[in-house]
Design a protein around this motif. Structure first.
Motif, PDB file in Angstrom:
ATOM      1  N   LEU A  28     -24.556  67.282 -87.458  1.00 24.06           N
ATOM      2  CA  LEU A  28     -25.009  68.631 -87.118  1.00 24.06           C
ATOM      3  C   LEU A  28     -24.563  69.672 -88.147  1.00 24.06           C
ATOM      4  O   LEU A  28     -23.425  69.657 -88.595  1.00 24.06           O
ATOM      5  CB  LEU A  28     -24.463  69.044 -85.751  1.00 24.06           C
ATOM      6  N   SER A  29     -25.484  70.580 -88.460  1.00 18.83           N
ATOM      7  CA  SER A  29     -25.147  71.733 -89.300  1.00 18.83           C
ATOM      8  C   SER A  29     -25.165  73.017 -88.471  1.00 18.83           C
ATOM      9  O   SER A  29     -24.912  74.097 -88.988  1.00 18.83           O
ATOM     10  CB  SER A  29     -26.112  71.835 -90.478  1.00 18.83           C
ATOM     11  N   SER A  30     -25.478  72.897 -87.180  1.00 21.25           N
ATOM     12  CA  SER A  30     -25.452  74.006 -86.216  1.00 21.25           C
ATOM     13  C   SER A  30     -25.075  73.442 -84.859  1.00 21.25           C
ATOM     14  O   SER A  30     -25.281  72.256 -84.615  1.00 21.25           O
ATOM     15  CB  SER A  30     -26.833  74.663 -86.098  1.00 21.25           C
ATOM     16  N   PRO A  31     -24.573  74.288 -83.955  1.00 16.92           N
ATOM     17  CA  PRO A  31     -24.211  73.790 -82.618  1.00 16.92           C
ATOM     18  C   PRO A  31     -25.436  73.314 -81.834  1.00 16.92           C
ATOM     19  O   PRO A  31     -26.554  73.751 -82.091  1.00 16.92           O
ATOM     20  CB  PRO A  31     -23.588  75.011 -81.938  1.00 16.92           C
ATOM     21  N   ARG A  33     -26.467  71.857 -77.596  1.00 13.85           N
ATOM     22  CA  ARG A  33     -25.954  71.649 -76.248  1.00 13.85           C
ATOM     23  C   ARG A  33     -27.003  70.945 -75.385  1.00 13.85           C
ATOM     24  O   ARG A  33     -28.188  70.973 -75.685  1.00 13.85           O
ATOM     25  CB  ARG A  33     -25.501  72.951 -75.612  1.00 13.85           C
ATOM     26  N   ASP A  36     -30.949  71.945 -74.620  1.00 11.99           N
ATOM     27  CA  ASP A  36     -31.698  72.487 -75.753  1.00 11.99           C
ATOM     28  C   ASP A  36     -32.921  71.626 -76.013  1.00 11.99           C
ATOM     29  O   ASP A  36     -32.905  70.407 -75.781  1.00 11.99           O
ATOM     30  CB  ASP A  36     -30.847  72.482 -77.040  1.00 11.99           C
ATOM     31  N   ARG A  64     -21.675  69.991 -75.137  1.00 17.65           N
ATOM     32  CA  ARG A  64     -22.031  70.773 -76.318  1.00 17.65           C
ATOM     33  C   ARG A  64     -21.319  70.210 -77.539  1.00 17.65           C
ATOM     34  O   ARG A  64     -20.224  69.663 -77.423  1.00 17.65           O
ATOM     35  CB  ARG A  64     -21.723  72.247 -76.118  1.00 17.65           C
ATOM     36  N   ALA A  65     -21.976  70.342 -78.668  1.00 15.74           N
ATOM     37  CA  ALA A  65     -21.418  69.840 -79.927  1.00 15.74           C
ATOM     38  C   ALA A  65     -21.366  70.989 -80.923  1.00 15.74           C
ATOM     39  O   ALA A  65     -22.224  71.862 -80.925  1.00 15.74           O
ATOM     40  CB  ALA A  65     -22.292  68.707 -80.468  1.00 15.74           C
ATOM     41  N   LYS A  66     -20.344  70.964 -81.774  1.00 21.93           N
ATOM     42  CA  LYS A  66     -20.161  72.015 -82.764  1.00 21.93           C
ATOM     43  C   LYS A  66     -20.761  71.609 -84.105  1.00 21.93           C
ATOM     44  O   LYS A  66     -20.971  70.423 -84.375  1.00 21.93           O
ATOM     45  CB  LYS A  66     -18.669  72.282 -82.978  1.00 21.93           C
ATOM     46  N   LYS A  67     -20.962  72.617 -84.941  1.00 29.24           N
ATOM     47  CA  LYS A  67     -21.371  72.385 -86.325  1.00 29.24           C
ATOM     48  C   LYS A  67     -20.380  71.405 -86.957  1.00 29.24           C
ATOM     49  O   LYS A  67     -19.176  71.518 -86.749  1.00 29.24           O
ATOM     50  CB  LYS A  67     -21.348  73.727 -87.065  1.00 29.24           C
ATOM     51  N   ASN A  69     -20.079  68.218 -86.220  1.00 26.05           N
ATOM     52  CA  ASN A  69     -19.932  67.010 -85.403  1.00 26.05           C
ATOM     53  C   ASN A  69     -20.989  65.979 -85.777  1.00 26.05           C
ATOM     54  O   ASN A  69     -22.091  66.328 -86.174  1.00 26.05           O
ATOM     55  CB  ASN A  69     -20.117  67.317 -83.910  1.00 26.05           C
TER      56      ASN A  69
END
Length: 88
Positions: A28-31, A33, A36, A64-67, A69
């Motif tokens: 990922l380069s952006s969060p 969840r 989405d 949710r996942a962060k940038k 991850n």
């Protein structure tokens, strides 16, 4: 610039695909969840949308996942390394 002409920015890239279980690994380069809607694009003929219904990091379910991850994401169609993931 009109909204419909704006080029979407990818939020991630597929780095691996497990065909037998239908799970893609996405860097990922952006969060992102649960809930989405995403679009996956790649190759000449692959483009589909789906809702994010299940994500995992190291075999643990997450909401949710962060940038940055790398997540396991259940996908409804076959994908390949290098395909791009966009948020809809």
């Amino acid at each position: 610039m009109p909204k419909n002409l704006k080029k979407d920015k990818p939020i991630g890239k597929i780095t691996h695909y497990f065909g037998q279980i239908g799970v893609a690994v996405v860097k990922l380069s952006s969060p992102l969840r649960i809930g989405d809607e995403i679009r996956i694009e790649g190759g000449e003929s692959t483009e589909f949308k789906q809702k994010v219904s299940s994500m995992e990091v190291e075999h643990k379910k997450i909401k949710r996942a962060k940038k940055g991850n790398e997540i396991g994401l259940k996908v409804k169609e076959k994908v390949r390394e290098g395909y791009r993931v966009y948020k809809v």
